[in-house]
Design a protein around this motif. Structure first.
Motif, short mmCIF file in Angstrom:
data_model
loop_
_atom_site.label_atom_id
_atom_site.label_comp_id
_atom_site.label_asym_id
_atom_site.label_seq_id
_atom_site.Cartn_x
_atom_site.Cartn_y
_atom_site.Cartn_z
N ALA A 1 -65.97 -16.06 27.16
CA ALA A 1 -65.75 -17.46 27.55
C ALA A 1 -66.58 -18.37 26.66
CB ALA A 1 -66.13 -17.66 29.02
N HIS A 2 -67.82 -17.96 26.43
CA HIS A 2 -68.70 -18.76 25.58
C HIS A 2 -68.17 -18.84 24.15
CE1 HIS A 2 -72.50 -20.37 24.03
NE2 HIS A 2 -72.35 -19.51 23.03
N VAL B 1 -57.96 -16.03 26.57
CA VAL B 1 -57.95 -17.27 27.35
C VAL B 1 -56.55 -17.42 27.93
CG1 VAL B 1 -58.33 -19.76 27.32
CG2 VAL B 1 -59.63 -18.27 25.76
N ALA B 2 -56.49 -17.47 29.25
CA ALA B 2 -55.20 -17.43 29.93
C ALA B 2 -54.26 -18.49 29.37
CB ALA B 2 -55.40 -17.64 31.42
N GLY B 3 -53.05 -18.07 29.13
CA GLY B 3 -52.03 -19.01 28.69
C GLY B 3 -52.13 -19.38 27.22
N PHE C 1 -70.21 -6.50 19.63
CA PHE C 1 -70.98 -6.88 18.45
C PHE C 1 -71.77 -8.16 18.73
CE2 PHE C 1 -71.75 -8.76 14.27
CZ PHE C 1 -72.30 -7.68 13.59
N ALA C 2 -71.08 -9.13 19.32
CA ALA C 2 -71.73 -10.39 19.65
C ALA C 2 -72.90 -10.19 20.61
CB ALA C 2 -70.71 -11.37 20.24
N PHE D 1 -74.59 -17.27 21.79
CA PHE D 1 -74.54 -16.50 23.03
C PHE D 1 -74.71 -17.41 24.22
CE2 PHE D 1 -75.79 -12.49 25.34
CZ PHE D 1 -74.73 -11.73 24.87
N PRO D 2 -74.09 -17.09 25.32
CA PRO D 2 -74.22 -17.97 26.49
C PRO D 2 -75.65 -17.98 27.02
CG PRO D 2 -73.03 -15.95 27.05
CD PRO D 2 -73.19 -15.97 25.57
N ALA D 3 -76.09 -19.14 27.46
CA ALA D 3 -77.44 -19.28 28.00
C ALA D 3 -77.58 -18.44 29.27
CB ALA D 3 -77.71 -20.75 28.33
N GLY D 4 -78.71 -17.82 29.40
CA GLY D 4 -78.99 -17.07 30.64
C GLY D 4 -78.37 -15.69 30.68
#
Lengths: 789, 265, 163
Positions: A574-575, A593-595, A607-608, A615-618
């Motif tokens: 998502a991030h 991502v839907a649609g 890998f990410a 990267f997403p926080a937290g």
């Protein structure tokens, strides 16, 4: 369906190393400076040890140590334990005698461990063992299961009547009432013959001690290395858990016999510290015969009450279970909680009452062997039902149908603990009848008779409780452990996967089946999944493999860990794709991502996760998740086997000419492996019914079937090809819908075979194994009875 | 296994000399009984004299009315031999049913006969076919050779070189194998020869292989399975063990004998 | 101690051994070829089957000194040098003819001897041949299937290099 995912008959990942001689079994392991252990075993079934003179042995060439039970005691090494407390009817706890790894004061069976010699070579250890002088006061022995409680001999001096427990299950009054209104009562006396497991790899151990680190490493042939470590730490007192590593590498078959914590591996680990060198022991087959835990050994009287329509009203069962000279690791639960709760079989039986007396004898310990309690239960139920059908003049299939629990009755509470969650017994019976070509059976029988052969057909509609087991439930029944399972999934930065399981493969093909689960759930090709098991230092704590539990419990843990991987991956995806987490769909290894057509593969996400520049926080870096899964219920695989035999009336030789097994194992991950499990189980069941029998001399307690020269293992020529079918009701109690398949064949087959043989010869009073002589004798008895009429 | 010295003589004379020179020497032919015995430390010979390289002990040939088999011929070679299959097919089948394929690739006729295991197959053929055992010293008739369980007429320094089987008019061997070891619980060899019928039984006798004379007489008069009706083999003197009682063995002798006769006619 | 020399999987080897050393001990302990297994002590299970001069034998019932000068093939010598499985090995994998793998090396070696002598065995002949190999896992069903498949593959294939 992926070509290698759930449902595919994927060829096994582990096969290449086994087929090219590159497996790593315990006996293949050699450690620098290793020494060899040889166990001096008791030649007597029962004797007091007045003294052991080991001076000559200690002075023999190459000898590093000669150790006895006194040395164990001096080092504070405790005895082996039985991990399941059974209470007798009167509420008293079972009576467990001491079980030292090396005899202390007394030997209690032929093969009992008297002393160990550690030497530079195995020959030197054997030479020295001949020099140990043991002063035995030979005592009379008690061997027979049926006579154990009345014998004046006491295996353990302070345990009266050799009785470990007098246990009961069910409602006695209701059962008596059911019998009092019965139209017909069927009675049967059964011996469930003692078996010797005989995995083809003999047990072995290499113990090693690192004095710098103060750590022990034990390589051993175990189905459950963590359980071995726990017992050796918490009860035997060898070393604290964090100082003991147990490795069970490739293991050549177990069938239950490698669950238990035995004297030999305990001694090898302990002795390694004493001599300051690694200590290796590999059982010779003759030692395996003497000292591996045996299986079965029940003597049972059973009765079935029926009404005039052939509906079962009640069942009562009395069993004497031989537990041998010592209580092995799980021996007490096998003839109790793994046995009597299955006496309802596939049938709606309003009232059941079972009594089981567990007894000591001067024989090797008896513990779980493939099926463990459930084959014994199935044998009782299915021999009873078949006999009832004969006595009532009913088709045995019809009598069963009339009493089946119907698909609309689930969840079905039996009178003996279990709540069956799903099943369709009519479906498996019908499919088995079709596969065996029941319609044309009379024609085949006539054709056999024309050739001078007696043909018979026998049914066995089994149910088992496996997927062992909900921890709270087994805890309430006396188990000393929980029976959950663990899993860990580690994505590497390059996108391939390591799967760690607390279960253990010793032939079942976990490396393939678990890889298929990951392939299906995470979309990673199976060849990029490596399954790691059998090392307490690598894998999370797990309970191991037995009781057809690996997939139902271990696989469910794996499923839950994979769900955690997906959940974390969804956050990262998502991030990276600047979308809401709720909009991310995961399918076939892709986060989308839907649609939209925006997606990231799970490998890109991995890998990410390890290179978390964006990267997403937290969210923690890395992609590794663990799960522990405790099942909600037992699983209840069920099915139907039908066996057709031909008997040579001149010799009593039985030939199996048609054998069908139809099983409902729930959802199937790898049908090829599942069928293989069924085949192997059937062979062991047929082995029990026709060939295998552990015989001790009733007076001396000497093992008369102490090698493959006298213990009849099923060989290729003894068996037919099998017809295997499946019906499926998906298990509602675990996320995979699976039930387990490892034991079914062995559970059902003995009754199917014995029902067929007794049908063929027209004599029902016949005990396993139906050897040619026993069948011939039964035929003689039948002829005499006919002549007398 | 206890330690021993190992010898590989190249001739019968050298083998006999090595045997005579050893304190407690043992000949090893195929080793199918001896090596497991040594492994279990049930024997401790000082010397093992291996006959494997004695070429004069090998080979299968025919001599005026007899089939002659070298002592070191393995069971697989007897089973596969065109000469044996042509002259005494029952012997080829017997050899092909001993133990398992790997045992048949190592085990030898000389070793089996010299060992005289009461449940071995070959003694039935040697006695039933009225063979002559040739040794490095003499010829011994089968009827004089077998002297009870694991006991033969061989002297301590004597070794079998060849076994000569007179070719019968017809012969068959039928065995009831032990389900575990596959040795004979009962094995019956029936041979119809110019001099009458011979019936030899292995596996059953407490003293090893023996001839069933009552059966021989009945079959000499009428060579048919029916001729054996009413001949009850007494169970006294027969082996009884966990696999088969003496009573059952006695019964099996009758069944196997009839089947052997049926296979001949 | 006598010196024994033999060819094992195409390589000449020579070692000093005690006469009481079994061939299987020689292979496992002296040469490190641990693919050959020991499953019994009475010469019955067949986990130890290897070929000596092209014939299958139980290496637990033969002394190393008895193999002096002979040609020995073990399970490690069956696959091609490039790792390609022998058709018998491939058939065992394809037909799930193994589970725990312990009896497998002996099974494969025994079957190789069968198919050399009898390229088209019937199911019954396969089962009879396997008299000397005990498997506790498979019930033999898939082993028999694998042998029949291997026979078919070998009949269609040029002579394999390993034997």
């Amino acid at each position: 369906m992926l070509s290698d995912g759930i449902g595919a008959p994927l060829r096994r990942k582990e096969d290449r190393r086994f087929l090219t001689g590159k497996g790593h079994y315990t006996d293949d392991i050699n450690r620098p400076g290793q020494t060899y252990a040889y166990f001096l075993r008791s030649p007597h079934a029962h004797a007091r040890i007045r003294g052991i003179d080991k001076t000559a042995a200690e002075a023999a060439p190459g000898v590093l140590a000669v150790l006895t039970g006194e040395d164990l005691a001096a080092d504070g090494i405790g005895g082996l334990i039985c991990g399941w407390m059974i209470h007798s009817k009167d509420g008293s706890p079972m009576k467990a005698g001491p079980h030292p790894a090396l005899a202390q004061g007394k030997v209690r069976y032929v093969g009992d461990h008297v002393a160990v010699v550690i030497a530079e070579t195995l020959n030197q250890a054997k030479d020295a063992a001949e020099l140990i002088e043991v002063d035995y006061e030979v005592l009379p022995a008690v061997v027979s299961t049926a006579e154990a409680r009345t014998s004046p001999v006491r295996v353990h001096d302070d345990i009266p009547a050799n009785t470990v427990f007098e246990w009961e299950l069910g409602n006695k009054a209701e059962t008596e009432a059911a019998f009092s209104r019965a139209h017909h009562v069927t009675r049967i006396d059964l011996v469930n013959n003692r078996l010797i497991p005989n995995a083809i790899e003999p047990r072995a151990a290499v113990g090693e001690y690192d004095s710098g680190m103060d750590t022990f490493t034990l390589y051993t042939t175990s189905q459950n290395p963590h359980v071995a470590r726990l017992v050796l730490s918490a009860f035997v007192g060898l070393a604290p858990e964090h100082k003991l590593r147990v490795i069970a590498p490739d293991v050549g078959g177990g069938f239950g016999s490698k669950i238990f914590i035995y004297a030999e591996e305990t001694v090898c680990a302990w002795a390694a510290k004493k001599v300051g060198r690694p200590v290796k022991w590999t059982a010779e087959r003759s030692e395996a015969f003497l000292a591996d835990a045996h299986g079965r050994d029940h003597v049972t009287h059973a009765e079935l009450a029926l009404d005039q329509d052939g509906r079962i009203l009640g069942m009562r069962v009395h069993t004497t279970a031989n537990l041998g000279a010592y209580l092995s690791t799980f021996s007490s639960c096998v003839p109790t909680y793994l046995y009597a709760p299955l006496l309802s079989g596939q049938y709606a039986i309003p009232a059941i009452y079972a009594e089981v007396d567990g007894v000591y004898t001067n024989t090797a310990p008896v513990d779980a062997y493939r099926g463990a309690g459930r084959p014994e239960a199935t044998y009782v139920v299915e021999r009873l039902v078949e006999t009832a059908a004969r006595e009532l003049g009913m088709d045995p299939a019809e009598l069963r149908r009339r009493n089946f629990i119907r698909p609309d009755q689930y969840p079905y509470q039996t009178p003996v603990i279990m709540t069956y969650d799903c099943g369709n017994y009519e479906a498996s019976l019908s499919e088995a009848l079709r596969l065996v070509d029941y319609e044309n059976y009379p024609r085949r029988k006539a054709e056999s008779e024309a050739r001078g052969r007696l043909r018979g057909i026998g049914f066995s509609c089994y149910i088992e409780a496996c997927g062992l087991a909900p921890s709270a439930a087994v805890g309430s029944l006396g188990a000393g452990v929980g029976l959950w399972e663990s899993a860990k999934i580690r994505f590497n930065p390059t996108g391939n996967v390591l799967v760690y399981t607390g279960s253990h493969s010793h032939g079942q093909g976990h490396e393939t089946t678990f890889a298929q689960l990951i392939a299906s759930q995470l979309g990673v090709p199976t060849e990029q999944v490596e399954v790691i098991h059998g090392d307490t230092e690598k894998t999370p704590f797990g309970m191991g493999t037995y009781g057809s539990r690996s997939l139902a419990v271990g696989g469910s843990a794996l499923y839950k860990a994979a769900e955690k991987i997906i959940a974390k991956g969804r956050k990262i995806a998502a991030h990276l794709m600047e979308a809401a987490e709720a909009d991310i769909e995961f399918k076939d290894g892709k986060f989308t991502v839907a649609g939209t057509d925006r997606s990231k593969t799970i490998q890109e996400i991995a890998f990410a996760a390890y290179v978390p520049h964006n990267f997403p926080a937290g969210v923690e870096p890395g992609l590794e998740e663990s799960a522990f899964y405790d099942p909600l219920n037992f699983t209840f695989p069920a099915g139907c086997q039908i066996c057709e035999v031909e008997v040579d009336p001149d010799t009593g030789v039985v030939e199996i000419v048609n054998f069908v097994a139809v099983d409902d194992f729930g959802k199937i991950i790898n049908p090829m492996i599942v069928e293989g499990q069924v085949h192997g189980g059937i062979a062991q069941g047929i082995g029990q019914a026709l060939l295998e029998n552990c015989v001790y001399d009733p007076e001396s307690g000497q093992l008369l079937t102490g090698s493959f020269m006298d213990y009849s293992m099923p060989r290729a020529h003894d068996l037919p090809s099998f017809k295997v079918g499946m019906t499926i009701t998906e298990n509602p109690s675990n996320p995979l819908g699976v039930k387990g398949c490892g034991e079914a064949g062995a559970i059902a087959a003995p009754a199917a075979v014995m029902n067929a043989v007794t049908d063929a010869i027209g004599v029902n009073d016949l005990q396993m194994p139906a050897s040619p002589e026993r069948v011939w004798q039964a035929l003689q008895r039948g002829r005499m009875a006919q002549a007398a009429e | 296994m206890y330690a021993f010295d190992y010898h590989q003589p190249a001739s019968v004379a050298d083998a006999a000399a090595a045997l005579a020179a050893a304190a407690d020497g043992k000949l090893v032919a195929g080793g199918m009984t001896l090596i497991p015995t040594l492994k279990q430390r049930l024997a401790s010979p000082s010397d093992l004299i291996d006959l494997a390289r004695v070429d004069e002990l090998k080979g299968i040939g025919e001599e005026s009315g007899s089939l002659v088999i070298g002592a070191m011929t393995c069971h697989a070679d007897v089973a596969a031999s065109d000469i044996v299959r042509r002259s005494i097919p029952a012997l080829a089948r017997l050899a092909g049913g001993i133990g398992d394929p790997q045992v048949r690739n190592r085990g030898t006729i000389g070793g089996s006969v010299a060992n005289n295991d009461p449940a071995a197959d070959y003694p039935a053929a040697v006695l039933g076919l009225g063979a002559t055992i040739r040794t490095n010293k003499r010829d011994i008739a089968a009827d004089d050779f077998f002297q009870g369980m694991f006991t033969t007429a061989l002297e301590p320094d004597e070794l079998i070189t060849r076994i000569a089987f007179p070719v019968p008019q017809a012969a068959a061997y039928v065995k009831f194998p032990n389900p575990a070891s596959r040795y004979a619980v009962v094995g019956v060899l029936v041979a119809k020869t110019g001099g009458g019928v011979r019936v030899a039984i292995t596996g059953a006798g407490a003293d090893g292989v023996f001839r069933a004379t009552e059966m021989e007489q009945a079959l000499s008069a009428d060579f048919s399975p029916k001729a054996l009706d009413g001949i009850a083999i007494p169970s006294d003197g027969l082996n009884g063990d966990i696999h088969a009682s003496s009573e059952y063995r006695a019964h099996l002798i009758g069944v196997m004998a009839k089947r052997a006769v049926a296979a001949c006619v | 101690m006598p010196t024994v020399s033999m060819t094992v999987n195409g390589k000449a080897v020579s070692r000093e051994v005690e006469p009481r050393t079994l061939l299987v001990q020689f292979l496992r302990e002296h040469l490190g070829l641990t693919g050959t297994h020991v499953g019994c002590d009475t010469s019955q299970c067949g986990a130890c089957v290897v070929h000596v001069d092209g014939r299958s034998v139980k290496s637990c019932t033969m002394l190393a000194v008895q193999a002096d000068g002979r040609v020995v093939t073990t399970i490690e010598g069956m696959a091609a040098a490039d790792g390609t499985l022998h058709p018998i090995q491939a058939a065992f994998r394809e037909n799930h003819g193994l589970q725990c793998g312990f009896c497998t090396p002996g099974m494969v070696m025994s079957v190789a001897d069968l198919l050399k002598n009898n390229p088209s065995p019937t199911e019954r002949e396969v089962r009879e041949w396997l008299e000397g190999n005990i498997c506790r896992c498979t019930g033999y069903h898939n082993i028999v299937k694998a042998v029949l498949a291997a026979a078919e593959a070998l009949r269609g294939a040029p002579a394999h290099a390993a034997e």
